[in-house]
Design a protein around this motif. Sequence first.
Motif, short mmCIF file in Angstrom:
data_model
loop_
_atom_site.label_atom_id
_atom_site.label_comp_id
_atom_site.label_asym_id
_atom_site.label_seq_id
_atom_site.Cartn_x
_atom_site.Cartn_y
_atom_site.Cartn_z
N ARG A 61 0.76 -1.35 0.07
CA ARG A 61 -0.03 0.04 -0.10
C ARG A 61 0.99 1.25 -0.01
O ARG A 61 0.58 2.26 -0.82
N ARG A 62 1.82 1.13 0.66
CA ARG A 62 2.83 2.48 1.01
C ARG A 62 3.47 2.71 -0.49
O ARG A 62 3.50 3.94 -0.96
N GLU A 63 3.91 1.83 -0.79
CA GLU A 63 4.81 1.71 -2.35
C GLU A 63 3.80 2.13 -3.38
O GLU A 63 4.16 3.21 -4.02
N ARG A 64 2.50 1.77 -3.38
CA ARG A 64 1.68 2.30 -4.58
C ARG A 64 1.17 3.72 -4.25
O ARG A 64 1.19 4.54 -5.21
N ALA A 65 1.17 4.05 -2.91
CA ALA A 65 0.80 5.34 -2.55
C ALA A 65 1.93 6.39 -2.95
O ALA A 65 1.50 7.27 -3.80
N ILE A 66 3.16 6.08 -2.64
CA ILE A 66 4.31 6.91 -3.00
C ILE A 66 4.30 6.98 -4.54
O ILE A 66 4.68 8.28 -5.01
#
Length: 94
Positions: A61-66
Amino acid sequence: MAHFVYIMASRPCGAMYTGRATDLRTRVEAHRAGLSVHTAKYNIRRLVWFEEHDCFEASLRRERAIKRWRRDWKIALITQSNPNWHELTPQIPD
């Protein structure tokens, strides 16, 4: 098992790559060896930001958000914890 989200750069405010890995040290070395087309093409070799997550889903989730962030937001994220864009590979936990 730890999961890492990371940003590598060619130079301060230069070309950037955002990724995710369980073995961050090995993944950084793979980028430096030219095994990733994008990082090889733009000479992206410097690990400038990373964070550790406890689970796969949180890191994904964090990678996709960034990756969806605007460039200036990524620069602000890096500069907040690494103002001089120093190489952070020695700080990767074992």
